[in-house]
Motif scaffolding. Sequence first.
Motif: not given
Length: 588
Positions: A353, A358, A495-496
């Motif tokens: 990540i 983010e 997060e993604y």
Amino acid sequence: MNTLPLLLRSVQSNPVITQRLLAKKLNISLGNVNKCIKKAIETGYLSQTASCYQLTEKGSQKLEEFHVSNAIIIAAGFGSRFVPLTFETPKGLLEVFGERMIERQIKQLHEVGIYNITIMVGYLKEKFDYLIDKYGVKLIYNPEYSTKNTLATLYHCRHLLDNTYILSSDHWMRENIFHTYEPEAWYSSVYMKGNTSEWCLTCDKKNRIIQIDIGGSDSYVMYGPVYLDRTFSSKFVPLLEKYYHRPGTENFYWEHVLIQNLNQLTMFLYKQPENTVYEFENLEELRQFDTQYQNHSKNEALERIASIFQIPESQITGLRCLKSGMTNKSFLFTVDQKEYIFRIPGPGTEDLINRYQEKTVYEAIKDLHLSDTIIHFDGKTGYKISRYYENSRTCDPTNPSEVDACMKILSRFHQSGIKVNHMFDLRERIAFYETLCRQHNAIQFEDYNEVRPNMQKLLDQLDSLNLPKVLAHIDSVFANFLILPENHIRLIDWEYAGMADSLIDPAMFAIYAYYEENDADRLLKSYLNRPPIPQESFRYYSYMALSGFLWALWAEYKIALGEEFGEYTLKMYRYAKTYYKKASVIKL
């Protein structure tokens, strides 16, 4: 109570001991002490001179029957009530007055000649390895430490139970309560005034435990180490094995076996003086005992909170664990009567990540007031502090009205026009996780080489459509939709997130809700607020297939690293195959 070995042990350690002191140690009257000494001399266990008592050879041989064989220290658990300290350090390795608790126990055992020490490890097991070299201990790994309680821990070392001390790694004894010789099985106990949730003991006149109640008042309670003598162990091990294999005992402590079998198992209460034995229940108790933890915990998370809020660490209260996994670790804390969540990225997530991306997403969506309220975000470490929403709950995927409300929020977000400079590329992510899996020989699906080209076909067809991209959440699963009081909705955990086809988000919701075909189709209609056209159905089904395939690979990789996902991989892989077939028959 077996008075003779106590007498012999006392004389061995102090030949000039007085009868008055013997009476105190043996907890009997002076008259009974005199009788015991007289009998021990008559039977040849003791001899007496003008100045002292001495063990005879026969007395020494008798005492050897009660020689402690070994000690087992239970240190497998996570210690959730000590977060955030235990995110980095097992509870038993925390220091009290500059000394690690487990090392203090080991040294106290060594003082009485007990060197055969086994530590039962699990969580952060590697942290204990140095103790082998430093103290000559042995380590045994408990493979069930995260799913079962101490019943299973003792089961995995049952072959060691003899004349055995059992300790928990977080016990702290001001004085050394151990001995080279022990006459009978006992449980350390302290007296607690008032109501308590501890396990309360009822004893007969000889201090034998005859009843154990969970909770009570004004009672002696189980508190501290335990000693099992050989007779106790020989009866206990078969019962331990029986209970271990009985369904429904996963959350049992080993003491549950004792509670339910007091008619077979003889154990005595070992009363401890006040302020001798400690079991720290949480970080707050440890702070009160050792003041270094009030403002100098040496923990990065607590230091960061103190710095951000401009307060001493002692004003950070209400600490408790929310989540502890490989992806993230989170804990709740309170400052000025307001609750917050601190997220710590798990080890290795920096490869999975991009935290700067983010952070960019959170900054981009801030004015929408859609996500959790961010107090602090470190784009380098991924540390995040956000507001905690009390009395919130996650969306119920079986409740159509709640699902419709979440889809309305998701659709409105996709139409916001907000953009970021990074993409969420399914093709790249699948290739990335596939590479990780192959490096660990983690792909276990027999037909993977047949399914993989089908995923490639879907990716190629989607690319050929030249679809517009919007900022998508990607992890828009039901558990990330928070229903707040008065039905306000927040979408958390970005997060993604990245630029992608909007229909990937309802597809993610569908597969994580384990929807069957009818529910999945209803979800798409709810998101669009109308029936879909063929191209939309194709895209939606394709993303269900590809997302299932992606997360199946992700889970296979995590399994190779030691995580357990149950049926998750089967479910995700089944979505990949089922919805490939559904997408492939749609004519565009």
